[in-house]
Design a protein around this motif. Structure first.
Motif, PDB file in Angstrom:
ATOM      1  N   SER B  59       0.831  -1.215   0.000  1.00  0.00           N
ATOM      2  CA  SER B  59       0.000   0.000   0.000  1.00  0.00           C
ATOM      3  C   SER B  59       0.861   1.259   0.000  1.00  0.00           C
ATOM      4  N   LYS B  60       2.101   1.131   0.531  1.00  0.00           N
ATOM      5  CA  LYS B  60       3.028   2.283   0.563  1.00  0.00           C
ATOM      6  C   LYS B  60       3.462   2.676  -0.865  1.00  0.00           C
ATOM      7  N   ILE B  61       3.565   1.646  -1.742  1.00  0.00           N
ATOM      8  CA  ILE B  61       4.038   1.915  -3.109  1.00  0.00           C
ATOM      9  C   ILE B  61       3.139   2.949  -3.779  1.00  0.00           C
ATOM     10  N   PHE B  62       1.847   2.813  -3.519  1.00  0.00           N
ATOM     11  CA  PHE B  62       0.886   3.666  -4.207  1.00  0.00           C
ATOM     12  C   PHE B  62       0.436   4.849  -3.345  1.00  0.00           C
ATOM     13  N   SER B  63       1.000   4.930  -2.133  1.00  0.00           N
ATOM     14  CA  SER B  63       0.608   6.003  -1.212  1.00  0.00           C
ATOM     15  C   SER B  63       1.192   7.350  -1.658  1.00  0.00           C
ATOM     16  N   GLU B  64       0.402   8.403  -1.477  1.00  0.00           N
ATOM     17  CA  GLU B  64       0.855   9.732  -1.906  1.00  0.00           C
ATOM     18  C   GLU B  64       1.662  10.459  -0.829  1.00  0.00           C
ATOM     19  N   SER B  65       1.792   9.833   0.370  1.00  0.00           N
ATOM     20  CA  SER B  65       2.436  10.533   1.486  1.00  0.00           C
ATOM     21  C   SER B  65       3.880  10.919   1.159  1.00  0.00           C
ATOM     22  N   ASP B  66       4.605   9.997   0.517  1.00  0.00           N
ATOM     23  CA  ASP B  66       6.001  10.292   0.170  1.00  0.00           C
ATOM     24  C   ASP B  66       6.079  11.430  -0.856  1.00  0.00           C
ATOM     25  N   LEU B  67       5.156  11.389  -1.797  1.00  0.00           N
ATOM     26  CA  LEU B  67       5.134  12.434  -2.835  1.00  0.00           C
ATOM     27  C   LEU B  67       4.833  13.798  -2.207  1.00  0.00           C
ATOM     28  N   THR B  68       3.887  13.803  -1.244  1.00  0.00           N
ATOM     29  CA  THR B  68       3.535  15.056  -0.563  1.00  0.00           C
ATOM     30  C   THR B  68       4.751  15.601   0.181  1.00  0.00           C
ATOM     31  N   PHE B  69       5.483  14.669   0.835  1.00  0.00           N
ATOM     32  CA  PHE B  69       6.664  15.084   1.597  1.00  0.00           C
ATOM     33  C   PHE B  69       7.730  15.673   0.667  1.00  0.00           C
ATOM     34  N   VAL B  70       7.983  14.948  -0.439  1.00  0.00           N
ATOM     35  CA  VAL B  70       9.022  15.404  -1.385  1.00  0.00           C
ATOM     36  C   VAL B  70       8.599  16.724  -2.032  1.00  0.00           C
ATOM     37  N   SER B  71       7.335  16.846  -2.340  1.00  0.00           N
ATOM     38  CA  SER B  71       6.833  18.084  -2.946  1.00  0.00           C
ATOM     39  C   SER B  71       7.039  19.277  -2.019  1.00  0.00           C
ATOM     40  N   SER B 141      -0.880  -2.121 -15.018  1.00  0.00           N
ATOM     41  CA  SER B 141       0.391  -1.866 -15.684  1.00  0.00           C
ATOM     42  C   SER B 141       0.270  -0.686 -16.660  1.00  0.00           C
ATOM     43  N   VAL B 142      -0.828  -0.691 -17.421  1.00  0.00           N
ATOM     44  CA  VAL B 142      -1.037   0.390 -18.397  1.00  0.00           C
ATOM     45  C   VAL B 142      -1.209   1.733 -17.682  1.00  0.00           C
ATOM     46  N   VAL B 143      -2.045   1.726 -16.622  1.00  0.00           N
ATOM     47  CA  VAL B 143      -2.311   2.973 -15.885  1.00  0.00           C
ATOM     48  C   VAL B 143      -1.020   3.508 -15.248  1.00  0.00           C
ATOM     49  N   ILE B 144      -0.226   2.580 -14.667  1.00  0.00           N
ATOM     50  CA  ILE B 144       1.030   3.003 -14.030  1.00  0.00           C
ATOM     51  C   ILE B 144       1.981   3.606 -15.070  1.00  0.00           C
ATOM     52  N   ARG B 145       2.062   2.955 -16.230  1.00  0.00           N
ATOM     53  CA  ARG B 145       2.943   3.450 -17.286  1.00  0.00           C
ATOM     54  C   ARG B 145       2.507   4.830 -17.784  1.00  0.00           C
ATOM     55  N   ILE B 146       1.188   4.990 -17.939  1.00  0.00           N
ATOM     56  CA  ILE B 146       0.683   6.242 -18.511  1.00  0.00           C
ATOM     57  C   ILE B 146       0.655   7.367 -17.472  1.00  0.00           C
ATOM     58  N   ALA B 147       0.071   7.057 -16.302  1.00  0.00           N
ATOM     59  CA  ALA B 147      -0.196   8.137 -15.345  1.00  0.00           C
ATOM     60  C   ALA B 147       0.623   8.055 -14.064  1.00  0.00           C
ATOM     61  N   GLY B 148       1.354   6.982 -13.867  1.00  0.00           N
ATOM     62  CA  GLY B 148       2.149   6.864 -12.653  1.00  0.00           C
ATOM     63  C   GLY B 148       1.398   6.132 -11.556  1.00  0.00           C
ATOM     64  N   PRO B 149       2.143   5.621 -10.548  1.00  0.00           N
ATOM     65  CA  PRO B 149       1.513   4.790  -9.514  1.00  0.00           C
ATOM     66  C   PRO B 149       0.568   5.558  -8.588  1.00  0.00           C
ATOM     67  N   PHE B 150       0.839   6.845  -8.373  1.00  0.00           N
ATOM     68  CA  PHE B 150       0.010   7.597  -7.413  1.00  0.00           C
ATOM     69  C   PHE B 150      -1.401   7.822  -7.940  1.00  0.00           C
ATOM     70  N   TRP B 151      -1.513   7.817  -9.233  1.00  0.00           N
ATOM     71  CA  TRP B 151      -2.800   8.063  -9.863  1.00  0.00           C
ATOM     72  C   TRP B 151      -3.766   6.895  -9.624  1.00  0.00           C
ATOM     73  N   VAL B 152      -3.201   5.682  -9.478  1.00  0.00           N
ATOM     74  CA  VAL B 152      -4.021   4.469  -9.288  1.00  0.00           C
ATOM     75  C   VAL B 152      -4.886   4.625  -8.049  1.00  0.00           C
ATOM     76  N   ARG B 153      -4.221   5.012  -6.944  1.00  0.00           N
ATOM     77  CA  ARG B 153      -4.980   5.159  -5.698  1.00  0.00           C
ATOM     78  C   ARG B 153      -5.943   6.342  -5.783  1.00  0.00           C
ATOM     79  N   GLY B 154      -5.493   7.404  -6.420  1.00  0.00           N
ATOM     80  CA  GLY B 154      -6.361   8.581  -6.578  1.00  0.00           C
ATOM     81  C   GLY B 154      -7.635   8.220  -7.321  1.00  0.00           C
ATOM     82  N   LEU B 155      -7.481   7.423  -8.344  1.00  0.00           N
ATOM     83  CA  LEU B 155      -8.638   7.001  -9.146  1.00  0.00           C
ATOM     84  C   LEU B 155      -9.572   6.133  -8.304  1.00  0.00           C
ATOM     85  N   ALA B 156      -8.981   5.227  -7.526  1.00  0.00           N
ATOM     86  CA  ALA B 156      -9.786   4.347  -6.675  1.00  0.00           C
ATOM     87  C   ALA B 156     -10.542   5.148  -5.627  1.00  0.00           C
TER      88      ALA B 156
END
Lengths: 250, 184
Positions: B59-71, B141-156
């Motif tokens: 669940s961490k792989i797709f979590s946005e917390s790291d992205l928020t921190f880095v941003s 796989s397609v969604v990750i390639r096109i939009a990145g892993p963070f988008w998967v959880r956002g979409l869900a």
């Protein structure tokens, strides 16, 4: 000239394949296939003899063509019997799939006949052969799908037989659909040349008896416990599904 | 048979058959179609036991917390690096999961093909479930390639919010409809 060359080449290759089958003993392992080959040789002689009389030739051509289709179905059944002899589970699945294909074809034929009752009267021999060959192609397709899904091991003989016959049926279906019955254009020669290619594949693959791959025997622990295996598989797939959906959980 | 539009069934059957025969030739040629391919299979287990990635980390792989921190650091290069690394990890995870699914099916068919009492309905269920999961893996796989892993959880999450809203609206409408029925 080219069609004559292809014809005589095919006859020569058929004689070689048949003779080799008798000599190597493969004719005893695949009696229907070698019977089919003998029939094809005999039909070519008959067609050659009847060729001067166009009316007689027409009757001989179409009656032998439909007989060849019928014996060809026997070849498919022989492939099924040989490939799945050691795999009763896959054989059961193949039987169900082939029965399903046959019933669907009958149902489709009945619906078409009900929608257009004059089709059977108006349809020419080419259209009828196209319909039968299509059902045959779907049958081989379904059987090959079962072989692939269950990873059925083949010897070189059976693999060559299946690939060659499947290619031949596909080429016939395509030629009946796209190649004009009269005239000798590029596609006519392309189709005519495909048959010697199939024969060449058969000669290579059926030159000598190949070893039938050992599938390691049946695990007695698993043999009569299908339900346990299936339940375990479903449980593992369910676990994988939960694992997959974990990524979308907040 | 002739009533079919443009011989779609005939051309589909011929083309499909040629394709499968090619596949059969390749697979058998590689020796991957035989029973020998089963020898190196791992013992029956779950994906958690087989995979190097613990399920808690998934669940961490797709979590946005790291992205928020880095941003929040304001470094666009660091953010780009994180996105690239995380995409590779996510794709590796999807690939590992589909490999596990293939192993499960290979183990299953190795046993089922020799079974005397194979049940067709159960087999169809297994094939359908396997197909569904492989499709999910392919889509991920397609969604990750096109939009990145963070988008998967956002979409869900978006789908979940939408679903919750629909349920709320349905709940709001239900008493009114029920009372309306009483009045009538």
């Amino acid at each position: 000239m080219l069609s004559q060359f292809l014809w005589w080449t095919s006859i020569g290759m058929e004689v070689l394949l048949f003779g080799r089958g008798i000599a190597s003993g493969l004719s005893r392992r695949f009696p229907v296939f070698y019977g089919y080959l003998f029939f094809v040789l005999a039909q070519e002689v008959l067609r050659f003899l009847s060729f001067p009389n166009k009316v007689v030739y027409g009757y001989v051509y179409w009656s032998t063509e439909f007989l060849a289709v019928a014996i060809g179905c026997g070849v498919v059944l022989e492939i099924y019997r040989n490939a799945l002899a050691s795999f009763p589970g896959s054989a059961r699945m193949a039987r169900v799939v082939l029965t399903g294909v046959f019933l669907l074809a009958v149902l489709k034929g009945m619906v078409s006949a009900a929608g257009n009752p004059e089709w059977w009267l108006k349809a020419n021999t080419l259209e009828i052969e196209e319909a039968i060959r299509t059902v045959q192609a779907i049958g081989i397709l379904a059987l090959t799908a079962v072989f692939l899904f269950y990873a059925i091991p083949f010897g070189a003989n059976l693999r060559g037989l299946l690939i060659g016959y499947g290619f031949f049926v596909s080429a016939r279906v395509i030629s009946l659909m796209f190649v004009a019955p009269a005239g000798q254009g590029f596609w006519f020669y392309a189709y005519s040349a495909s048959y010697p290619l199939v024969l060449a594949l058969w000669i290579i693959c059926l030159w000598s008896p190949s070893e039938v791959p050992d599938h390691g025997g049946t695990d007695l622990r698993l043999e009569n416990d299908y339900q346990r295996i299936a339940t375990a598989t479903l449980r593992r797939l369910e676990h994988a599904r939960r694992y997959l959906t974990k990524v979308t959980q907040p | 048979m002739n009533a079919l539009p443009g011989g779609v069934v005939a051309s589909g059957a011929a083309g499909g058959l040629l394709l499968l025969l090619l596949l059969l030739g390749i697979r058998q040629g590689n020796g991957s179609g035989g029973f020998d391919s089963q020898v190196n299979l791992p013992p029956t287990g779950t994906i958690g036991e087989l995979g190097p990635c613990p399920s808690d980390f998934v669940s961490k792989i797709f979590s946005e917390s790291d992205l928020t921190f880095v941003s929040s650091t304001g470094s666009s290069e660091l953010e780009r690096l994180l996105l690239r690394e995380r995409k590779q990890v996510a794709l590796a995870w999807v690939s590992q999961t589909s490999a596990f699914l293939s192993l499960v099916i290979r183990e299953h068919v190795a046993s089922a093909r020799s079974s005397q009492n194979l049940r067709i309905t159960t087999e169809v269920r297994i094939v359908a479930r396997y197909g569904q999961l492989m499709l999910i893996c392919g889509l991920l796989s397609v969604v990750i390639r096109i939009a990145g892993p963070f988008w998967v959880r956002g979409l869900a999450l978006y789908a979940q919010r939408l679903c919750q809203r629909t349920v709320q609206v349905a709940l709001l409408l239900e008493p009114k409809a029920a009372s309306g029925t009483h009045i009538v």
